[in-house]
Scaffold this motif. Structure first.
Motif, short mmCIF file in Angstrom:
data_model
loop_
_atom_site.label_atom_id
_atom_site.label_comp_id
_atom_site.label_asym_id
_atom_site.label_seq_id
_atom_site.Cartn_x
_atom_site.Cartn_y
_atom_site.Cartn_z
N GLN A 456 34.64 44.24 44.44
CA GLN A 456 34.26 45.49 43.78
C GLN A 456 35.07 46.66 44.32
O GLN A 456 35.55 47.52 43.57
N ALA A 457 35.24 46.71 45.65
CA ALA A 457 35.99 47.80 46.26
C ALA A 457 37.44 47.80 45.81
O ALA A 457 38.01 48.86 45.49
N LEU A 458 38.05 46.60 45.75
CA LEU A 458 39.44 46.53 45.31
C LEU A 458 39.56 46.94 43.84
O LEU A 458 40.47 47.69 43.46
N ARG A 459 38.64 46.49 43.01
CA ARG A 459 38.68 46.90 41.60
C ARG A 459 38.51 48.41 41.47
O ARG A 459 39.11 49.03 40.59
N SER A 460 37.69 49.00 42.34
CA SER A 460 37.40 50.45 42.22
C SER A 460 38.61 51.31 42.50
O SER A 460 38.67 52.47 42.08
N ILE A 461 39.62 50.77 43.22
CA ILE A 461 40.83 51.54 43.52
C ILE A 461 42.04 51.00 42.76
O ILE A 461 43.18 51.37 43.06
N THR A 462 41.77 50.12 41.80
CA THR A 462 42.85 49.59 40.96
C THR A 462 42.43 49.64 39.49
O THR A 462 42.53 50.68 38.85
N ILE A 463 41.92 48.55 38.96
CA ILE A 463 41.66 48.45 37.52
C ILE A 463 40.57 49.40 37.05
O ILE A 463 40.67 49.98 35.96
N TRP A 464 39.52 49.59 37.84
CA TRP A 464 38.46 50.50 37.41
C TRP A 464 38.91 51.96 37.49
O TRP A 464 38.52 52.78 36.65
N ALA A 465 39.72 52.29 38.48
CA ALA A 465 40.28 53.64 38.55
C ALA A 465 41.19 53.90 37.34
O ALA A 465 41.22 55.00 36.79
N ALA A 466 41.93 52.86 36.93
CA ALA A 466 42.76 52.98 35.72
C ALA A 466 41.88 53.17 34.49
O ALA A 466 42.17 54.00 33.61
N LYS A 467 40.79 52.42 34.43
CA LYS A 467 39.88 52.51 33.28
C LYS A 467 39.26 53.89 33.16
O LYS A 467 39.07 54.40 32.05
N ALA A 468 38.96 54.51 34.28
CA ALA A 468 38.37 55.85 34.26
C ALA A 468 39.33 56.87 33.67
O ALA A 468 38.92 57.97 33.28
N ALA A 469 40.62 56.51 33.58
CA ALA A 469 41.64 57.38 32.99
C ALA A 469 42.18 56.81 31.67
O ALA A 469 43.23 57.24 31.19
N PHE A 470 41.46 55.85 31.09
CA PHE A 470 41.86 55.21 29.82
C PHE A 470 43.21 54.51 29.94
O PHE A 470 43.95 54.40 28.96
N GLU A 471 43.52 53.99 31.13
CA GLU A 471 44.83 53.38 31.35
C GLU A 471 44.74 51.93 31.82
O GLU A 471 45.70 51.38 32.36
N GLU A 472 43.61 51.28 31.54
CA GLU A 472 43.43 49.91 32.01
C GLU A 472 44.33 48.91 31.29
O GLU A 472 44.53 47.80 31.78
N ASN A 473 44.87 49.28 30.14
CA ASN A 473 45.79 48.39 29.44
C ASN A 473 47.24 48.57 29.89
O ASN A 473 48.12 47.83 29.46
N GLU A 474 47.48 49.57 30.75
CA GLU A 474 48.83 49.86 31.23
C GLU A 474 49.03 49.49 32.69
O GLU A 474 50.14 49.16 33.11
#
Length: 518
Positions: A456-474
């Motif tokens: 969860q912690a790793l996702r929170s500083i990678t893919i989830w942080a990207a998702k919070a900026a609408f950038e999870e597909n990039e």
């Protein structure tokens, strides 16, 4: 580029592992085993990772990148342990910085033997002729000398919003909060263009060394956004930036009313407001008084009509609302306002930054309106020694409640809020999982029911942080079609003991396949 012989955490949906990456034009072509990649691809440029650990480039979901850059030119007060030490640092700083105004940042009265705001008299005596502004670690309060007050025509007869000026024995102490603090911060002469470019370059280098490939910059104006864009376009700035706009007419007219602005390195699609102040300076707005200051409830920053105005603008123009809320009253007000505009469950990803103190009745409302929690795990370990005195035991149990917040939507974003904290995402990871400071305190961890798992912690500083900026597909995971942003570490943070996480070194960082560290 082909990267081989690595232990790669892809952070895809299955949290799968790999050995090798094939990259072309800054985009990942394939992820797989060494044999698979070498059978399918060839390149003159190969990088042997030597079995080191590779992760998606770390993303800071909430920072003040440009503020950090400017702050590198100012006195660093973060490790001072008394007001007397603050004065010593400023005296040394003044000997080497002959500037029109003297500025320092990072003091925290909670770290001093006498945990209260000082008076300006010693500062004024030391610097009788030059204005001095000392910004608190959270940016929500300042200590200024008499000359700074004189420059702004502030005296005993000046009227201030309630709670924004501190008095001692009936006289101004030289300590100001929120809007009144902003008057002094705004008066500080800005760096010229070349100084600013140099500062941004230094800030980027420090971020790269910390493993950051992307940062969200919380609170920018038009001119700064345009400068960042030009530096990225010219190749002078590689780090990717998610720009949150300050609520100004100029920002609304230039950006918001013309829709989302997006390049491969810059995204402008959000508006940043403040519900309240910070807990450490008694500015976070609480439903009940502070436990150690029974007459204080905290401060409202942006009032309801302002919040409603910008929520309407955001909704009408496809922008994301992002509001700082630290106290339980601040958090409730933001949810109340959001609920007037959001249609229940949605994918608009309006965010609450910090969400440090939440009333038990309000946790479920994050899920009701799909409100994104944007947290800073390291705030918990920074505040834990004194937060209980501010809040009392019952409120503390519902504070820094990151597992409860995670449960609402199944994901959350994590950041550092640097320069309020240090810039290191590995420190965020450590605080999230182990809930201890760098001394190993407390031995069993702080409120461990709300610690995040390593995944969860790793996702929170990678893919989830990207998702919070609408950038999870990039970005945010190492998958075909995504940007080749990845970091290499000398230890496996998913397996080593907690104290070793803090000793882990960044040995490489690539942004868009470009190697940023030699």
């Amino acid at each position: 580029l082909i990267v081989l012989n690595a232990k790669i955490y892809t952070v895809d949906d299955d949290f799968s592992m790999a050995q090798a990456l094939a990259i072309r034009n800054g985009i990942i072509l394939a992820v797989g085993s060494d044999r698979d990649i070498l059978n399918r691809y060839n390149s003159k440029i190969r990088f042997d990772a030597g079995r080191q650990d590779v992760y998606p480039g770390f993303i800071d979901a909430h920072s003040h990148f440009t503020g950090y850059a400017v702050g590198l030119q100012r006195a660093d007060l973060r490790h001072t342990t008394s007001f007397e030490q603050v004065l010593e640092v400023m005296k040394k700083h003044a000997e080497t910085h002959h500037t029109e105004w003297l500025v320092g940042r990072g003091w925290d009265q909670n770290e001093w033997p006498v945990k209260e705001f000082p008076s300006h008299h010693q500062l004024s005596a030391m610097f009788p002729d030059v204005p001095v502004v000392l910004i608190r670690v959270d940016g929500h309060a300042v200590i200024v000398n008499e000359e700074a007050m004189h420059r702004l025509n502030i005296n005993q007869n000046t009227l201030f919003p309630e709670g924004e000026a501190i008095y001692k024995d009936g006289y101004l102490a030289g300590v100001f909060l929120e809007h009144s603090a902003d008057r002094f911060k705004t008066a500080i002469p800005p760096l010229n263009r070349q100084e600013l470019i140099s500062a941004l370059s230094e800030a980027q280098l420090n971020c790269v060394k910390a493993g950051l490939s992307s940062v969200a910059d919380a609170g920018l104006d038009k001119e700064m956004v345009l400068l960042l864009d030009s530096l990225q376009q010219s190749g002078d700035l590689d780090i990717r930036i998610y720009a949150m706009l300050n609520p100004t007419d100029e920002n609304m007219d230039y950006f918001v009313k013309n829709g989302v602005y997006k390049t491969d390195r810059l995204s402008v699609r959000s508006i940043k407001l403040y519900a309240d102040g910070a807990l450490g300076s008694y500015g976070a707005r609480l439903l009940e008084p502070y436990s150690d200051a029974p007459n204080q409830f905290g401060i409202w920053v942006h009032d309801l009509p302002i919040m409603q105005k910008y929520c309407r603008l955001a909704l009408d123009h496809g922008y994301q609302m992002i509001i700082h809320a630290i106290g339980d009253a601040g958090t409730r007000r933001v949810i109340d306002v959001y609920s007037q505009f959001l249609p229940g469950r949605n994918d608009l990803r309006w965010r609450i930054e910090h969400a440090q103190v939440v009333h038990p009745d309000d946790f479920g409302r994050f899920a009701d309106f799909s409100i994104v929690s944007s947290i800073q795990s390291i705030h918990a370990t920074s505040d834990m020694r004194w937060a209980g005195s501010r809040l009392g035991a019952e409120r503390l149990s519902n504070s820094y409640a990151q597992q409860k917040l995670l449960a609402q939507n199944g994901w959350l974003a994590n950041g550092t809020d640097f320069p309020i904290e240090e810039i290191y995402p590995l420190w965020t990871f450590h605080a999230a999982v182990f809930r201890q400071d760098h001394t190993g305190y407390p031995e069993q961890g702080f409120q461990m029911q709300d610690a995040l798992t390593r995944e969860q912690a790793l996702r929170s500083i990678t893919i989830w942080a990207a998702k919070a900026a609408f950038e999870e597909n990039e970005k945010g995971s190492l998958e075909p079609g995504k940007m080749a942003d990845f970091v290499m570490l000398d230890r496996d943070i998913m397996e080593i003991p907690g104290h070793e996480v803090l000793k882990t070194n960044v040995t490489g960082l690539w942004i868009g396949g470009k190697q940023m560290l030699d």
